[in-house]
Design a protein around this motif. Structure first.
Motif, short mmCIF file in Angstrom:
data_model
loop_
_atom_site.label_atom_id
_atom_site.label_comp_id
_atom_site.label_asym_id
_atom_site.label_seq_id
_atom_site.Cartn_x
_atom_site.Cartn_y
_atom_site.Cartn_z
N THR A 38 9.26 -3.88 18.56
CA THR A 38 8.57 -3.76 16.99
C THR A 38 7.70 -4.66 16.73
O THR A 38 7.90 -6.00 17.07
N LEU A 39 7.31 -4.49 15.75
CA LEU A 39 6.22 -5.28 14.92
C LEU A 39 6.34 -5.28 13.49
O LEU A 39 5.92 -4.26 13.02
N ASP A 40 6.47 -6.31 13.14
CA ASP A 40 6.54 -6.42 11.65
C ASP A 40 5.20 -6.74 10.92
O ASP A 40 4.32 -7.44 11.50
N HIS A 41 4.79 -6.57 9.65
CA HIS A 41 3.72 -6.93 9.07
C HIS A 41 3.62 -8.36 9.01
O HIS A 41 4.88 -9.01 8.70
N GLY A 42 2.73 -8.90 9.38
CA GLY A 42 2.26 -10.43 9.33
C GLY A 42 2.85 -11.18 10.50
O GLY A 42 2.69 -12.44 10.50
N ASP A 43 3.43 -10.67 11.57
CA ASP A 43 3.75 -11.22 12.57
C ASP A 43 2.54 -11.80 13.44
O ASP A 43 1.48 -11.20 13.42
N THR A 44 2.93 -12.72 14.13
CA THR A 44 1.96 -13.27 15.21
C THR A 44 2.74 -13.23 16.59
O THR A 44 4.04 -14.00 16.79
N PHE A 75 3.35 4.11 14.07
CA PHE A 75 2.51 3.07 13.47
C PHE A 75 2.65 3.44 11.86
O PHE A 75 2.17 4.66 11.22
N VAL A 76 3.17 2.41 11.16
CA VAL A 76 3.36 2.35 9.77
C VAL A 76 4.03 3.93 9.29
O VAL A 76 3.68 4.45 8.27
N GLY A 77 5.07 4.08 10.18
CA GLY A 77 5.72 5.26 9.88
C GLY A 77 5.48 6.43 10.30
O GLY A 77 6.17 7.59 10.16
N ASN A 78 4.16 6.58 10.96
CA ASN A 78 3.40 7.68 11.36
C ASN A 78 3.92 8.07 12.99
O ASN A 78 3.42 7.13 13.75
N PRO A 171 -8.33 -5.06 8.55
CA PRO A 171 -7.66 -4.23 9.28
C PRO A 171 -6.04 -4.87 9.23
O PRO A 171 -5.97 -6.03 8.84
N SER A 172 -5.08 -3.81 9.12
CA SER A 172 -3.45 -4.40 9.10
C SER A 172 -3.20 -5.07 10.34
O SER A 172 -2.41 -5.81 10.28
N LEU A 173 -4.03 -4.72 11.63
CA LEU A 173 -3.45 -5.20 12.67
C LEU A 173 -4.46 -5.70 13.58
O LEU A 173 -5.61 -5.11 13.68
N ILE A 174 -4.53 -6.99 14.05
CA ILE A 174 -5.56 -7.42 15.03
C ILE A 174 -5.01 -7.66 16.56
O ILE A 174 -4.10 -8.33 16.65
N LEU A 175 -5.78 -6.98 17.60
CA LEU A 175 -5.33 -7.00 18.85
C LEU A 175 -6.39 -7.80 19.65
O LEU A 175 -7.55 -7.42 19.63
N GLU A 201 -3.66 -16.70 5.87
CA GLU A 201 -4.46 -16.62 4.59
C GLU A 201 -4.65 -15.23 4.02
O GLU A 201 -4.47 -15.00 2.93
N GLN A 202 -4.79 -14.31 5.02
CA GLN A 202 -4.81 -12.92 4.84
C GLN A 202 -3.71 -11.95 5.18
O GLN A 202 -3.53 -10.69 4.78
N GLY A 203 -2.75 -12.70 5.72
CA GLY A 203 -1.53 -11.78 6.08
C GLY A 203 -1.80 -10.68 7.32
O GLY A 203 -1.03 -9.98 7.50
N ALA A 204 -2.83 -10.88 8.08
CA ALA A 204 -3.09 -9.92 8.99
C ALA A 204 -2.18 -10.29 10.14
O ALA A 204 -1.69 -11.34 10.53
N THR A 205 -1.55 -9.09 10.76
CA THR A 205 -0.70 -9.26 11.84
C THR A 205 -1.67 -9.47 13.24
O THR A 205 -2.67 -8.82 13.44
N LEU A 206 -1.23 -10.37 14.07
CA LEU A 206 -1.98 -10.67 15.35
C LEU A 206 -1.05 -10.63 16.38
O LEU A 206 0.05 -11.18 16.79
#
Length: 239
Positions: A38-44, A75-78, A171-175, A201-206
Motif C-alpha cells: 500500500t502507498l499513502d498520499h505523501g509517502d516517501t 489507484f486512488v480507488g480505481n 502529479p500525485s505520484l513521482i516514480l 512542500e508540495q505533498g507529492a508522493t515519492l
C-alpha cells in the motif's frame, strides 16, 4: 469509463495478492509472487533489491505500465486491472511523473521545451505550457538554463530538467528509477534533497528505486524486493 479518477481519500495505491509473470521462450518467470503493498498520499518510499528481484516490475505496476496477472490493484480507488488502455494512459499523463536514470530528454529541444512536452499531450496551449515549464525550471534552480539543450548541461542539471518535466503536470505520484545512478555522490545528494523538499512542500508522493543504501535510508519507508516477494523495514529514517 471516464478518464477522470474517482475520488478516494484513504490510499493512493493498494495491491493485494498481486502476482506477475513473464514468458521467456519455454520458461515462465515469476517476477512478483502474491504481494501486498500500500502507498499513502505523501509517502516517501525507497525500493531496493538485487537485479532481477522484481523491483522494476513493481515500479511498472505502480506506474500503470503493466497490469498484474492475478490479484487486486487499485489507484486512488480505481481498479487498474479492469481499466481500459486509454484510461491508464490518461491517468499516467495527468497523475504520475516518471524520472529515469538516463534522463530521457529530447536532444533537439531546449530545457524549457523538454519540460513543457507533457503539457502538449494535454492540449495545453504552447504559450501557457512554456510559462508553466519556466516556473518549474525556476523551482529546480535552472531558470537561467531554460534555452540550453541537454548536451550543454551537466549531468546534475539534466536530471533537474527531467525532474521539472515530471513535476510540470503537478502529479500525485513521482516514480524515480535509479535517478542518481549516473551522478557523482555530491550531485546525487543534491537531487535527493530536491526530491525530499518537493515531498515536504508540495505533498507529492515519492517512490524511488535505488541501489544506494545511504540514499534509501533517507526515506520514511524502505521496501526490499527479493525473489518476487516484498519486505518492508520500518523505523529507520536517517537524520
Amino acid at each position: 469509463m471516464s478518464y477522470e479518477l474517482e475520488a478516494c481519500p484513504s490510499r493512493l495505491f493498494e495491491l493485494h495478492s498481486v502476482s506477475q509473470q513473464y514468458v521467456r521462450g519455454n520458461a515462465t518467470l515469476c517476477a512478483l509472487d502474491t504481494i501486498d503493498f500500500t502507498l499513502d498520499h505523501g509517502d516517501t518510499c525507497a525500493i531496493v533489491g538485487a537485479s532481477g528481484s522484481g523491483k522494476s516490475t513493481l515500479l511498472n505496476i505502480l506506474g500503470l505500465l503493466e497490469r498484474p496477472i492475478r490479484g487486486s490493484a487499485r489507484f486512488v480507488g480505481n481498479d487498474i486491472v479492469a481499466a481500459s488502455a486509454n484510461d491508464l494512459a490518461a491517468w499516467r499523463n495527468r497523475h504520475i511523473g516518471f524520472i529515469f536514470q538516463a534522463f530521457n530528454l529530447l536532444p533537439r529541444l531546449s530545457a524549457l521545451d523538454n519540460v513543457a512536452l507533457p503539457l502538449a499531450y494535454r492540449n495545453v496551449r504552447r504559450k501557457s505550457a512554456r510559462a508553466l515549464a519556466l516556473a518549474q525550471l525556476q523551482a529546480v534552480g535552472l531558470a537561467d538554463r531554460a534555452e540550453h539543450r541537454p548536451a550543454d548541461l551537466s549531468g546534475g542539471q539534466r536530471q533537474r530538467v527531467a525532474i521539472a518535466r515530471a513535476l510540470v503536470g503537478q502529479p500525485s505520484l513521482i516514480l524515480a528509477d535509479e535517478p542518481t545512478g549516473n551522478l557523482d555522490p555530491c550531485c546525487a545528494n543534491e537531487i535527493l534533497e530536491l526530491f525530499l523538499a518537493l515531498n515536504r512542500e508540495q505533498g507529492a508522493t515519492l517512490v524511488m528505486v535505488t541501489h544506494d543504501a545511504n540514499l534509501a535510508a533517507r526515506f520514511e519507508r524502505k521496501v526490499e524486493v527479493a525473489q518476487g516477494r516484498v519486505y518492508e523495514r520500518v523505523g529507520h529514517v536517517a537524520v
